[in-house]
Design an enzyme around this catalytic site. Structure first.
Site, short mmCIF file in Angstrom:
data_model
loop_
_atom_site.label_atom_id
_atom_site.label_comp_id
_atom_site.label_asym_id
_atom_site.label_seq_id
_atom_site.Cartn_x
_atom_site.Cartn_y
_atom_site.Cartn_z
CB CYS A 51 -0.57 1.84 -1.70
SG CYS A 51 -1.66 0.78 -2.66
CG HIS A 86 -8.37 -1.85 -1.13
ND1 HIS A 86 -8.51 -0.59 -0.61
CD2 HIS A 86 -7.04 -2.04 -1.30
CE1 HIS A 86 -7.31 -0.03 -0.49
NE2 HIS A 86 -6.39 -0.89 -0.90
#
Length: 692
Positions: free
Chosen positions: A202, A65
């Site tokens: 993250c 992603h």
């Protein structure tokens, strides 16, 4: 998610031997629907995110992603790979591949939906249904949330709910079987079960953040404990209710970027790990924090109640990492924290000084203050103005370096003693070496003070009064009366050594600095060499000016060499690399070494050695030609400020030609040309990945 995935974006028989080819296959479906505007550019951004941290997860899941300027609208493609594809997960290949594409400016609503998917991936029934379905439309509907897994794989009925209390940044509904409480409005957890607060984050903030939150919630339910999770994702985050934090018995940080407002969790037993550990080892983390609480141990081993503490492992700015990190690694992170905050002052101040010199000549260094004498129509007055503004910006370098080294160690309480220590280093002429030491001492002093038990009545004033006061006194005493003079003596010795460099010694130093500048292209070694050069400018000696010239020249070589190589032998490079090559001309000329990162990420074994050789050639030649530079930045735009400018350009051209020739030679020797299907590992490395 109704518009993000359709049956056309599903491949139930994904036949791809590598993760790069899997990403390409799914991205081609996005391209066909107009969701992606530039296939190679998008794949380069996916590769950049993958280079930063593998996206494989336990349970056979891969979630490549990124955010990309080449994405027209948020899109999700799903592929099922019966033979499995290696995405770097500890338990082996992944058979469920989700390619998530978010526009560079994706709004919160879209990111929230993508985050919801990340949570559902932790549901075994959800993944089992995806493995069992034979319909592309059913798979898309299941992922969108339009249908539930079949009856055999349905979640357990809510009659026996898990006891996890959930609160996350994006405001999503909790997982099945997990009791929820919104972080912003939840009441304090009821007494009885062990209570945990957790923070997950993250770099991209659209997948791992929420998967770690979901994993912790499920593990908490299984363990019979309560957990409130603050997911600090791209869609923003909702702060945990202070009452929930206060009532918690322990804290878990699962993060790969700094936890925001970490001081809220002070004084509690703490487990601090990377975000992947939160996904893969949630039950272990819960057991670990329970064990710490049972021993009465807080963040750094002190008693868990009744004292002020950072409630974190060291380096809140850059210290997210796995347990067992060595002191050397932590020290590097602390130092890089200071350097990263110092660089903008270097760039702004240095360029202003350079402009002042370019307009008014070197004599403006002796001009009177423009606050006293300024003639609007006199160009020398404007030159003096630029020079003096730049000089003031430059004067912050050592305090900022010291202050943010301390900040990296001890968070905000370290700023005051760090800045004070840096200012003292300037006063006693200890230079950058003194700033480095002052920052480390300040951080260590603050961490030591934070471990002292204090009465509850004093806790509120500790961070804003007591810690800054006491730490500043200690740091000031040490810098002025204990270690300041030895540091100043060492700094003078280093300055004298630089000033006396000549002949072979100077060339060897130029070669070493050139190798360092080109080894990691903006990483720690590059920053060490650059900081060494910038620090020498304060001494204003001929030797320090030579070092600055060699460092900047070598730093320009990698992007210029890649630009030249893509121009001369374009067929050896992918389409994305050829496009990056065009931009690399400007980046290299501007002394932005990171312009070569896309090439190094795609082919490190050929590119990095090649640019290192070219950088060494340029650094050595610059020193041999006795080129000098008074400005710390600017590339070819500060050529008028360079001593021996013609030979300086010769040194840069020589290194560029050597690196380009080596890259072309090494790439030409490989057996498989990059033409057929192109591997999209082209857009970055962990330090500066564009997808983050």
């Amino acid at each position: 998610m109704s518009e993000m995935i359709t049956a056309d974006l599903v491949d139930l028989d994904l036949a791809a031997p590598t993760k790069e080819e899997a990403a390409r296959s799914l991205a081609e479906r996005m391209l066909a629907l107009g969701r992606v505007t530039d296939l190679d550019g998008f794949l380069a951004d996916v590769a950049a995110r993958e280079a930063q941290m593998p996206t494989g997860l336990d349970g056979g899941i891969g979630i490549p992603h990124c955010r990309s300027a080449h994405v027209a609208e948020p899109t999700l493609a799903f592929g099922r790979a019966p033979s499995g594809i290696d995405f770097g997960a500890p338990d082996g290949p992944a058979d469920l591949i989700f390619l998530i594409a978010a526009p560079a400016g994706a709004d919160d609503a879209h990111l929230t939906i993508l985050s919801a998917l990340a949570r559902r991936l932790m549901n075994d029934d959800f993944t089992a249904a995806l493995r069992a379905t034979t319909s592309h439309g059913a798979a898309a509907s299941l992922i969108r949330g339009d249908i539930e897994p079949d009856e055999a794989l349905a979640p357990q009925p809510p009659s026996a709910p898990a006891e996890g209390v959930v609160a996350d940044a994006a405001g999503m509904a909790p997982a099945e079987g997990v009791a929820a409480a919104d972080a912003a409005g939840a009441e304090s957890p009821r007494p009885g079960p062990f209570r945990i607060v957790a923070v997950t984050s993250c770099p991209t903030g659209i997948a791992h953040t929420y998967m770690a939150a979901e994993s912790l919630e499920r593990a908490a339910g299984a363990a019979g404990v309560e957990v409130a999770v603050e997911a600090q994702g791209s869609a923003g985050f909702t702060r945990l209710d202070p009452a929930v934090v206060e009532a918690a018995d322990g804290v878990i940080f699962a993060h790969d970027v700094p936890v925001r407002e970490k001081e809220r969790f002070a004084g509690k037993p703490t487990v601090d790990v990377g975000v992947k550990a939160g996904i893969n080892r949630a039950a272990e983390l819960i057991a670990e924090v329970q064990d710490k609480a049972a021993r009465g141990e807080a963040a750094d081993g002190e008693a868990a109640r009744g004292e002020v503490t950072a409630a974190v492992r060291p380096t809140p700015v850059e210290g997210a990492g796995e347990p067992g990190e060595g002191y050397g690694t932590k020290l590097r992170k602390w130092l890089m924290s200071g350097v990263s905050y110092m660089i903008p002052f270097v760039a702004a101040g240095g360029l202003l000084i350079a402009l002042g010199f370019a307009i008014g000549g070197y004599e403006i260094a002796d001009a009177k203050s423009v606050a006293e004498v300024f003639a609007w129509g006199d160009h020398s007055s404007w030159a003096a103005l630029l020079f003096q503004i730049g000089g003031l910006a430059f004067s912050f370098l050592i305090p900022v370096l010291a202050g943010y080294i301390a900040y990296g160690m001890a968070d905000r309480p370290g700023l005051v003693p760090g800045f004070v220590g840096g200012a003292i280093a300037i006063t006693i002429k200890a230079g950058f070496l003194g700033g480095l030491v002052a920052g480390l001492i300040a951080g260590a002093v603050v961490l030591g003070i934070q471990k002292v038990k204090v009465p509850a009545v004093l806790r509120g004033i500790m961070p804003v009064v007591v810690i800054p006061l006491i730490s500043s006194i200690i740091v000031g005493f040490l810098m002025f009366l204990v270690i300041g003079k030895p540091l100043a003596t060492l700094q003078r010795a280093l300055t004298d050594w630089l000033g006396g460099l000549s002949g072979a010694n100077a060339i060897i130093l130029g070669v070493i600095l050139g190798l360092m500048m080109c080894f990691d292209l903006g990483g720690p070694l590059n920053k060490v060499a650059y900081t060494f050069a910038v620090g020498g400018l304060a001494a204003a000696t001929e030797g320090s000016f030579k070092v600055m010239a060699a460092v900047m020249a070598a730093g320009m070589v990698p992007p210029l060499a890649m630009a030249l190589a893509t121009t001369v032998r374009g067929k050896l490079f992918t389409k994305a690399e050829r496009e990056n090559g065009k931009a690399a001309w400007v980046l290299g000329a501007s002394f932005i070494t990171e312009g070569a990162i896309p090439f190094a990420a795609a082919d490190p074994l050929r590119v990095i050695p090649s640019v290192m050789v070219g950088g060494a050639v340029t650094g050595g030649l610059s020193m041999a030609f006795a080129c000098t530079l008074r400005a710390p930045h600017g590339g070819i735009f500060v050529v008028p400020l360079i001593g021996n400018p013609f030979l300086y350009l010769v040194a840069i051209l020589a290194g560029t030609a050597v690196s380009a020739a080596l890259v072309i030679l090494l790439k030409g020797m490989r057996r498989t040309p990059p033409a057929a299907p192109e591997t999209p590992a082209a857009a970055g490395k962990p330090e500066v990945a564009a997808a983050v």
